[in-house]
Design a protein around this motif. Sequence first.
Motif, PDB file in Angstrom:
ATOM      1  N   HIS A 160       0.816  -1.214   0.000  1.00 22.37           N
ATOM      2  CA  HIS A 160       0.000   0.000   0.000  1.00 22.37           C
ATOM      3  C   HIS A 160       0.854   1.271   0.000  1.00 22.37           C
ATOM      4  O   HIS A 160       0.322   2.377  -0.089  1.00 22.37           O
ATOM      5  CB  HIS A 160      -0.993   0.016   1.173  1.00 22.37           C
ATOM      6  N   HIS A 161       2.179   1.118   0.111  1.00 18.13           N
ATOM      7  CA  HIS A 161       3.048   2.305   0.031  1.00 18.13           C
ATOM      8  C   HIS A 161       3.853   2.354  -1.261  1.00 18.13           C
ATOM      9  O   HIS A 161       4.510   3.356  -1.544  1.00 18.13           O
ATOM     10  CB  HIS A 161       4.043   2.311   1.208  1.00 18.13           C
ATOM     11  N   ILE A 162       3.795   1.277  -2.053  1.00 22.52           N
ATOM     12  CA  ILE A 162       4.740   1.147  -3.156  1.00 22.52           C
ATOM     13  C   ILE A 162       4.577   2.236  -4.206  1.00 22.52           C
ATOM     14  O   ILE A 162       5.559   2.724  -4.780  1.00 22.52           O
ATOM     15  CB  ILE A 162       4.656  -0.270  -3.793  1.00 22.52           C
ATOM     16  N   SER A 163       3.351   2.659  -4.473  1.00 20.06           N
ATOM     17  CA  SER A 163       3.181   3.673  -5.520  1.00 20.06           C
ATOM     18  C   SER A 163       3.807   5.004  -5.101  1.00 20.06           C
ATOM     19  O   SER A 163       4.412   5.702  -5.921  1.00 20.06           O
ATOM     20  CB  SER A 163       1.694   3.863  -5.835  1.00 20.06           C
ATOM     21  N   ASN A 164       3.682   5.348  -3.804  1.00 20.04           N
ATOM     22  CA  ASN A 164       4.323   6.578  -3.303  1.00 20.04           C
ATOM     23  C   ASN A 164       5.844   6.498  -3.393  1.00 20.04           C
ATOM     24  O   ASN A 164       6.505   7.449  -3.809  1.00 20.04           O
ATOM     25  CB  ASN A 164       3.917   6.835  -1.842  1.00 20.04           C
ATOM     26  N   ILE A 165       6.365   5.344  -2.996  1.00 18.40           N
ATOM     27  CA  ILE A 165       7.824   5.156  -3.019  1.00 18.40           C
ATOM     28  C   ILE A 165       8.327   5.187  -4.460  1.00 18.40           C
ATOM     29  O   ILE A 165       9.357   5.803  -4.769  1.00 18.40           O
ATOM     30  CB  ILE A 165       8.224   3.828  -2.330  1.00 18.40           C
ATOM     31  N   ARG A 166       7.549   4.536  -5.383  1.00 15.83           N
ATOM     32  CA  ARG A 166       7.966   4.516  -6.795  1.00 15.83           C
ATOM     33  C   ARG A 166       8.020   5.938  -7.348  1.00 15.83           C
ATOM     34  O   ARG A 166       8.984   6.334  -8.012  1.00 15.83           O
ATOM     35  CB  ARG A 166       7.002   3.651  -7.618  1.00 15.83           C
ATOM     36  N   SER A 167       7.009   6.715  -7.064  1.00 15.51           N
ATOM     37  CA  SER A 167       6.966   8.104  -7.562  1.00 15.51           C
ATOM     38  C   SER A 167       8.159   8.902  -7.029  1.00 15.51           C
ATOM     39  O   SER A 167       8.789   9.676  -7.755  1.00 15.51           O
ATOM     40  CB  SER A 167       5.664   8.787  -7.135  1.00 15.51           C
ATOM     41  N   LEU A 168       8.438   8.707  -5.735  1.00 14.15           N
ATOM     42  CA  LEU A 168       9.568   9.416  -5.119  1.00 14.15           C
ATOM     43  C   LEU A 168      10.874   9.041  -5.806  1.00 14.15           C
ATOM     44  O   LEU A 168      11.679   9.917  -6.155  1.00 14.15           O
ATOM     45  CB  LEU A 168       9.630   9.091  -3.620  1.00 14.15           C
ATOM     46  N   ILE A 169      11.087   7.740  -6.017  1.00 20.23           N
ATOM     47  CA  ILE A 169      12.341   7.278  -6.640  1.00 20.23           C
ATOM     48  C   ILE A 169      12.474   7.808  -8.060  1.00 20.23           C
ATOM     49  O   ILE A 169      13.565   8.188  -8.500  1.00 20.23           O
ATOM     50  CB  ILE A 169      12.427   5.725  -6.619  1.00 20.23           C
ATOM     51  N   GLU A 170      11.351   7.874  -8.792  1.00 22.78           N
ATOM     52  CA  GLU A 170      11.401   8.403 -10.163  1.00 22.78           C
ATOM     53  C   GLU A 170      11.857   9.859 -10.161  1.00 22.78           C
ATOM     54  O   GLU A 170      12.711  10.266 -10.960  1.00 22.78           O
ATOM     55  CB  GLU A 170      10.025   8.265 -10.817  1.00 22.78           C
ATOM     56  N   VAL A 171      11.291  10.653  -9.228  1.00 21.01           N
ATOM     57  CA  VAL A 171      11.665  12.076  -9.153  1.00 21.01           C
ATOM     58  C   VAL A 171      13.135  12.215  -8.765  1.00 21.01           C
ATOM     59  O   VAL A 171      13.898  12.980  -9.390  1.00 21.01           O
ATOM     60  CB  VAL A 171      10.773  12.819  -8.120  1.00 21.01           C
ATOM     61  N   LEU A 172      13.538  11.474  -7.741  1.00 19.33           N
ATOM     62  CA  LEU A 172      14.936  11.557  -7.275  1.00 19.33           C
ATOM     63  C   LEU A 172      15.899  11.163  -8.379  1.00 19.33           C
ATOM     64  O   LEU A 172      16.940  11.804  -8.593  1.00 19.33           O
ATOM     65  CB  LEU A 172      15.158  10.654  -6.051  1.00 19.33           C
ATOM     66  N   THR A 173      15.563  10.068  -9.082  1.00 15.52           N
ATOM     67  CA  THR A 173      16.485   9.550 -10.094  1.00 15.52           C
ATOM     68  C   THR A 173      16.601  10.510 -11.271  1.00 15.52           C
ATOM     69  O   THR A 173      17.703  10.832 -11.714  1.00 15.52           O
ATOM     70  CB  THR A 173      16.017   8.161 -10.568  1.00 15.52           C
ATOM     71  N   SER A 174      15.469  10.994 -11.753  1.00 26.72           N
ATOM     72  CA  SER A 174      15.548  11.892 -12.920  1.00 26.72           C
ATOM     73  C   SER A 174      16.296  13.172 -12.561  1.00 26.72           C
ATOM     74  O   SER A 174      17.101  13.674 -13.346  1.00 26.72           O
ATOM     75  CB  SER A 174      14.140  12.214 -13.435  1.00 26.72           C
ATOM     76  N   THR A 175      16.051  13.676 -11.347  1.00 21.42           N
ATOM     77  CA  THR A 175      16.760  14.896 -10.917  1.00 21.42           C
ATOM     78  C   THR A 175      18.257  14.634 -10.806  1.00 21.42           C
ATOM     79  O   THR A 175      19.089  15.426 -11.263  1.00 21.42           O
ATOM     80  CB  THR A 175      16.224  15.380  -9.542  1.00 21.42           C
TER      81      THR A 175
END
Length: 950
Positions: free
Chosen positions: A757-772
């Motif tokens: 139930h937290h994975i979508s939030n974590i995935r979004s965070l990692i995508e932002v961090l990685t692209s930045t």
Amino acid sequence: SVHPALQLSTPAHNSALYQLYFDPDMERKNVAQKWLTQAQTSARAWSFCWALLSPDKIPEVQFFGASTLHTKISRHWSDLPADQHESLRMQLLSHILHFSSGPKMVLTRLCVALASMALNLIPQAWSQPVADMVRAFQPQKPDSEDGSGAKAPQDPQSHCLALLELLTVLPEEFQSSRLAQARRGQLREALAGEWAVVCPMLRQLLQSQDSSNQVKEKVLRCLSSWVGLDVALGESHELVQDCFTALSNPELFDMAVETIVNAISQPDCQRYVNALVNLLPLVLGLHDQLKTAAQNGDMETSHGICRIAVAMGETHSRVLLEQVDHWQEYLALVNMILFCTGIPGHYPVSETTSSLTLTFWYTLQDDILSFEEDKQAVYLQVYRPIYFQLVDVLLHKSHYPSQEEYESWSSDDKEQFRIYRVDISDTLMYVYEMLGAELLSNLYDRLGRQLMDPQQSAVWQDTEALLFGFQSIAETIDVNYSDVIPGLIGLIPRINISNIMLADTVMYTIGSLAEWLADHPVMLGGILPMVLQGLVKPELSVSSVSTLKRICRECRLDLGPYAQDILTVSQDVLVKEIHKSSQCMWLMQALGFLLSALPAEEILGRLHSLITPHVQQLDTLAQQEPNPANKQSIIHILGMLSSLFTTLDINRQTDGLEGAASPRLTPPQSTQNPVVVVLQQVFTLIQTILSKWLHDSDVVEAVCGVFDKSVRTLLHDFGPMVAQLSEMLGQIYSAFPQASALDLARQMVHIFAGEEHHISNIRSLIEVLTSTTLNIFQQGWVNIHVDILKRKPDLYLSDQLDVKALFYCGILSVKFPETPTVKAASMFFTEFLSRCKDVPSLGDVLQRDGKLLTETILQAVGGGSPRSLTEHFSEVLLSLNRHCPALLSQWLKETLQTPGFPSAQVSTEQKHTFTQQLLREQTNKRRVKEIVKEFSLLCRGLQGSGYSDY
């Protein structure tokens, strides 16, 4: 005479030397230094150095000439043909004789040059160097000449001093020279053999009435130098005995002390028991001189004699203890050292001697307790009473001076006294092993008598010293079973803590008994009011806050009845800003422990009342425009919240552990964790702060710290905050990337990436961090991806993650020279390779760019990176071989067939051997490290190769 080719170079040397020594311009000095250093290494230096030593040159130029000679002899000896050795030796002796009356710096440098030459020639080409040197310095008849053709000077004193200087620097040059082990052993043996010539001469000069103090001091220095070669004490103890006579001469005292201490501190001396026993009465004979010096406040003399006594007693305590026929003499030495420990005066202002003795007591105790039981009992009978005396002496020495006197001390003196008391504290703790419970009883009885007698208790220093003794022991020794602690706890409230130093020690003593109080909570009622009384005094800040923190940590389950008092006083001192920032953090940690153990229904209310004033202040600050004063206040309040949330854990086990050892599931409770409730309430306020301070890394770090501490403490209980925090972290990082945001994100991944139930939030965070991160490529991205690969590799299934770019970033990181970066990159590739079969996007990148990775690793191994990093590269190669051996074989073949790659030092055959060896190993990590290390050495031309064995 100077070679014609050098006629032009000598003025150039002069000019450069003048610049080096006298030019105020640092840049010109550095240029001169560089030029002169190059000149010293040139072949012509063998010649021009003599021109620089001519009498018409200034001493600085002559010194450079002598230094050049030493440089050539010590570093370029092989350049000089053997048939020129003798003439060089004669020239050197001639110049030493010429400079025997000064300048001293030139003479010493010439002596060092001749000593260096001797070390190159001994023993084969120069079998009796000392005898030859002595002969060369014999006074000559007026019309005679030495072997070099130079007239010998006629000042016997200068002769003698020059010879002694030469004999002094000979062992020193040996000690400082870089020599192969076998050569060092050969030279040490040869020089030790020369001692038979040196020793009688030194003894004769020291005993002679014709010898000046200058000569005698040089004799002492010379002996000190030769002692460093471990010359046998058995052969020189008579000379060492003669040194004791020099102690009565004030001009020679310091050098005599240094020499005697060096002579008797050699561990090898223990082989010469008779010599040591013969020296013992001489040491004891100094006791009267020591007492007189102590009475007269002569610190230098008492310090010197103490050094001799301690050197004898400490270095040889075991040997001298075993000389049962001389037990009384050794006991007298121990008592002499005890006198030094208790020497009158306050350290470090009016005495500096007592601190020298402390390690002796450790050594003596260790040696006594190392004997077998029967023998030990005999020694304990003799020495236990002395150790009880020692405790009295140490407690007396730990006394503070009067308030007025202490305030007159410099800050350096106060700091030295503080360190001295720490050393005494450590010694008392150690002595407890020998004296045991009787020591605590002894201290308790004395404290009781003192507090019951108004006249005695008026002297606060006596009470403070006894408590200091208790605290020293209780801090490290388990005193839970001591029968005197209840009485001590009962006595403490009787102490008048109006004096700050005494109050400080009372606080620390209570803190040291926190574990005992946890087992005896009934005693808390009498003690806590004193701690809270101390908490309101700024001058007791450190001791009272640290003591309250220890009590709250150890006794939290029993603090319910006192919680209101503790919170009231704490809130008051925090609002009034009585304590400095760091103590406020400790206090908040203490209150976190306290709140954790309260009934669940009480926690949130008490938490609100504690933090509301600070949150209100934070709200006011958030509305203001940023300025430096605001910044510090914001960071301070956020830091207090972080500290509170570090220890506020309602799920903490009741076993006294400070932190949970492993993640736990969310407890089946309907109410939210109070920390989460508070964080949700202040979340908007924190966003307001960030909107104004986003570009200030200190404020962002403080904000992240609040959540980081909460996540680490609450673990899965932090779940309700994941969505909000993930979004905010992404916003922070994309607007202004900072390491603190990455560290917090890493904690989030660590705990929540496995929860559906937290994975979508974590995935979004990692995508932002990685692209930045990929846009700017900063170090810090690697560790988070190592964690993702380990715990949740299917995050890489996201179309938004550019895995190819990540792979290239990893390759760039491999080329960094810093160990942490390379280590992290190696871990990234090791995890990456292990997931290639499960995650298609990773496998695709490997197929396409694996050759580039292989080439980069080989280039690094071959010399592109520091050799110390080789083991990290070997782990990547092992992982490649383990997960894609066929591809690795192909990539190795293609990259290594390039001529000169990865180094021109390795042949095609050696590269083939390396490939074969590497491909054979898919599991043995140690063997792969050896193979890669060996190949790296070959590539760098550092042959020690074992390739011929395969």
